[in-house]
Design a protein around this motif. Structure first.
Motif, PDB file in Angstrom:
ATOM      1  N   ASP A  69      27.711  30.577  32.081  1.00  0.00           N
ATOM      2  CA  ASP A  69      27.175  31.877  32.487  1.00  0.00           C
ATOM      3  C   ASP A  69      27.601  33.008  31.543  1.00  0.00           C
ATOM      4  O   ASP A  69      27.252  34.162  31.771  1.00  0.00           O
ATOM      5  CB  ASP A  69      27.529  32.203  33.933  1.00  0.00           C
ATOM      6  CG  ASP A  69      29.025  32.257  34.179  1.00  0.00           C
ATOM      7  OD1 ASP A  69      29.810  32.219  33.215  1.00  0.00           O
ATOM      8  OD2 ASP A  69      29.419  32.345  35.356  1.00  0.00           O
ATOM      9  N   ASN A  70      28.344  32.679  30.494  1.00  0.00           N
ATOM     10  CA  ASN A  70      28.747  33.649  29.472  1.00  0.00           C
ATOM     11  C   ASN A  70      29.453  34.878  30.052  1.00  0.00           C
ATOM     12  O   ASN A  70      29.229  35.994  29.616  1.00  0.00           O
ATOM     13  CB  ASN A  70      27.557  34.080  28.616  1.00  0.00           C
ATOM     14  CG  ASN A  70      27.014  32.934  27.805  1.00  0.00           C
ATOM     15  OD1 ASN A  70      27.774  32.144  27.263  1.00  0.00           O
ATOM     16  ND2 ASN A  70      25.698  32.818  27.742  1.00  0.00           N
ATOM     17  N   ARG A  71      30.325  34.637  31.012  1.00  0.00           N
ATOM     18  CA  ARG A  71      31.072  35.742  31.608  1.00  0.00           C
ATOM     19  C   ARG A  71      32.085  36.303  30.614  1.00  0.00           C
ATOM     20  O   ARG A  71      32.570  35.592  29.745  1.00  0.00           O
ATOM     21  CB  ARG A  71      31.803  35.280  32.873  1.00  0.00           C
ATOM     22  CG  ARG A  71      30.865  34.879  33.992  1.00  0.00           C
ATOM     23  CD  ARG A  71      31.613  34.411  35.222  1.00  0.00           C
ATOM     24  NE  ARG A  71      32.411  33.232  34.868  1.00  0.00           N
ATOM     25  CZ  ARG A  71      33.561  32.918  35.445  1.00  0.00           C
ATOM     26  NH1 ARG A  71      34.076  33.673  36.382  1.00  0.00           N
ATOM     27  NH2 ARG A  71      34.220  31.839  35.077  1.00  0.00           N
ATOM     28  N   THR A  72      32.401  37.576  30.756  1.00  0.00           N
ATOM     29  CA  THR A  72      33.395  38.240  29.917  1.00  0.00           C
ATOM     30  C   THR A  72      34.283  39.121  30.789  1.00  0.00           C
ATOM     31  O   THR A  72      33.984  39.354  31.969  1.00  0.00           O
ATOM     32  CB  THR A  72      32.721  39.134  28.847  1.00  0.00           C
ATOM     33  OG1 THR A  72      31.968  40.155  29.499  1.00  0.00           O
ATOM     34  CG2 THR A  72      31.826  38.327  27.922  1.00  0.00           C
ATOM     35  N   PHE A  73      35.368  39.587  30.187  1.00  0.00           N
ATOM     36  CA  PHE A  73      36.182  40.600  30.853  1.00  0.00           C
ATOM     37  C   PHE A  73      36.538  41.660  29.822  1.00  0.00           C
ATOM     38  O   PHE A  73      36.589  41.394  28.622  1.00  0.00           O
ATOM     39  CB  PHE A  73      37.441  39.999  31.503  1.00  0.00           C
ATOM     40  CG  PHE A  73      38.480  39.548  30.510  1.00  0.00           C
ATOM     41  CD1 PHE A  73      39.538  40.387  30.151  1.00  0.00           C
ATOM     42  CD2 PHE A  73      38.416  38.280  29.943  1.00  0.00           C
ATOM     43  CE1 PHE A  73      40.494  39.969  29.239  1.00  0.00           C
ATOM     44  CE2 PHE A  73      39.369  37.860  29.026  1.00  0.00           C
ATOM     45  CZ  PHE A  73      40.418  38.706  28.683  1.00  0.00           C
ATOM     46  N   ASP A  74      36.751  42.869  30.306  1.00  0.00           N
ATOM     47  CA  ASP A  74      37.101  43.975  29.430  1.00  0.00           C
ATOM     48  C   ASP A  74      38.595  44.227  29.482  1.00  0.00           C
ATOM     49  O   ASP A  74      39.210  44.193  30.556  1.00  0.00           O
ATOM     50  CB  ASP A  74      36.372  45.257  29.849  1.00  0.00           C
ATOM     51  CG  ASP A  74      34.876  45.171  29.634  1.00  0.00           C
ATOM     52  OD1 ASP A  74      34.447  44.437  28.724  1.00  0.00           O
ATOM     53  OD2 ASP A  74      34.132  45.850  30.375  1.00  0.00           O
ATOM     54  N   SER A  75      39.176  44.486  28.324  1.00  0.00           N
ATOM     55  CA  SER A  75      40.554  44.943  28.225  1.00  0.00           C
ATOM     56  C   SER A  75      40.481  46.463  28.173  1.00  0.00           C
ATOM     57  O   SER A  75      39.809  47.027  27.310  1.00  0.00           O
ATOM     58  CB  SER A  75      41.206  44.381  26.963  1.00  0.00           C
ATOM     59  OG  SER A  75      42.506  44.895  26.813  1.00  0.00           O
ATOM     60  N   LEU A  76      41.147  47.128  29.116  1.00  0.00           N
ATOM     61  CA  LEU A  76      41.039  48.572  29.239  1.00  0.00           C
ATOM     62  C   LEU A  76      42.332  49.275  28.835  1.00  0.00           C
ATOM     63  O   LEU A  76      43.431  48.775  29.097  1.00  0.00           O
ATOM     64  CB  LEU A  76      40.716  48.960  30.692  1.00  0.00           C
ATOM     65  CG  LEU A  76      39.462  48.335  31.302  1.00  0.00           C
ATOM     66  CD1 LEU A  76      39.333  48.736  32.764  1.00  0.00           C
ATOM     67  CD2 LEU A  76      38.227  48.709  30.513  1.00  0.00           C
ATOM     68  N   ASP A  77      42.177  50.417  28.209  1.00  0.00           N
ATOM     69  CA  ASP A  77      43.315  51.287  27.913  1.00  0.00           C
ATOM     70  C   ASP A  77      43.745  51.902  29.246  1.00  0.00           C
ATOM     71  O   ASP A  77      42.973  52.629  29.877  1.00  0.00           O
ATOM     72  CB  ASP A  77      42.878  52.378  26.934  1.00  0.00           C
ATOM     73  CG  ASP A  77      43.998  53.313  26.544  1.00  0.00           C
ATOM     74  OD1 ASP A  77      44.912  53.552  27.366  1.00  0.00           O
ATOM     75  OD2 ASP A  77      43.965  53.835  25.416  1.00  0.00           O
TER      76      ASP A  77
END
Length: 136
Positions: A6-14
């Motif tokens: 499903d090509n899921r991603t996650f964001d790394s946030l400041d």
């Protein structure tokens, strides 16, 4: 390594601003197993370098990290919210450890005599790591 279907991603946030520092894929267990299996040739190559070859490459890597210390510290700061001084310290500690590992691998990973304990006072004991860990 292949991502999940499903090509899921996650964001790394400041943490200070909430801005996205980077977006990264989420891999399933099968993709992780495939990546570990695919790394076997690289591990064999690394072991085949012996202590001298690994030392040379680690010291080269240390030079790259040292050269890019400000950029790396900025990334650590952005991803963790650490003050600049703390982020720099984290990178300096990594540089110090890389140098230590490069210069002490033979002594730490090579065969060495160890105590056989009170019950084995009349015995000799040697500690030796498997080839993939020590190769020298």
């Amino acid at each position: 390594m292949t991502a999940t279907t499903d090509n899921r991603t996650f964001d790394s946030l400041d943490p200070a601003t909430g801005e996205v520092v980077g977006t990264h894929p989420i891999h399933d267990a099968a993709a992780v197993r495939a990546a570990v299996a695919a790394s076997a040739p690289a591990a064999e190559w690394w072991a085949g370098l012996g202590f001298a070859g690994r030392k040379e490459r680690l010291l080269d890597y240390k030079a790259v990290v040292t050269r890019d210390i400000r950029r790396l510290a900025a990334t650590v700061r952005a991803e963790t919210g650490k003050p600049e001084g703390d982020a720099l310290l984290e990178i300096v500690l990594a540089i110090t450890h890389i140098d230590w590992a490069a210069r002490h691998a033979r002594r730490v990973l090579g065969p060495r005599r160890v105590s056989s304990g009170m019950l084995g006072l009349n015995l000799a004991a040697t500690l030796e790591y498997p080839r993939w860990a020590r190769s020298g």
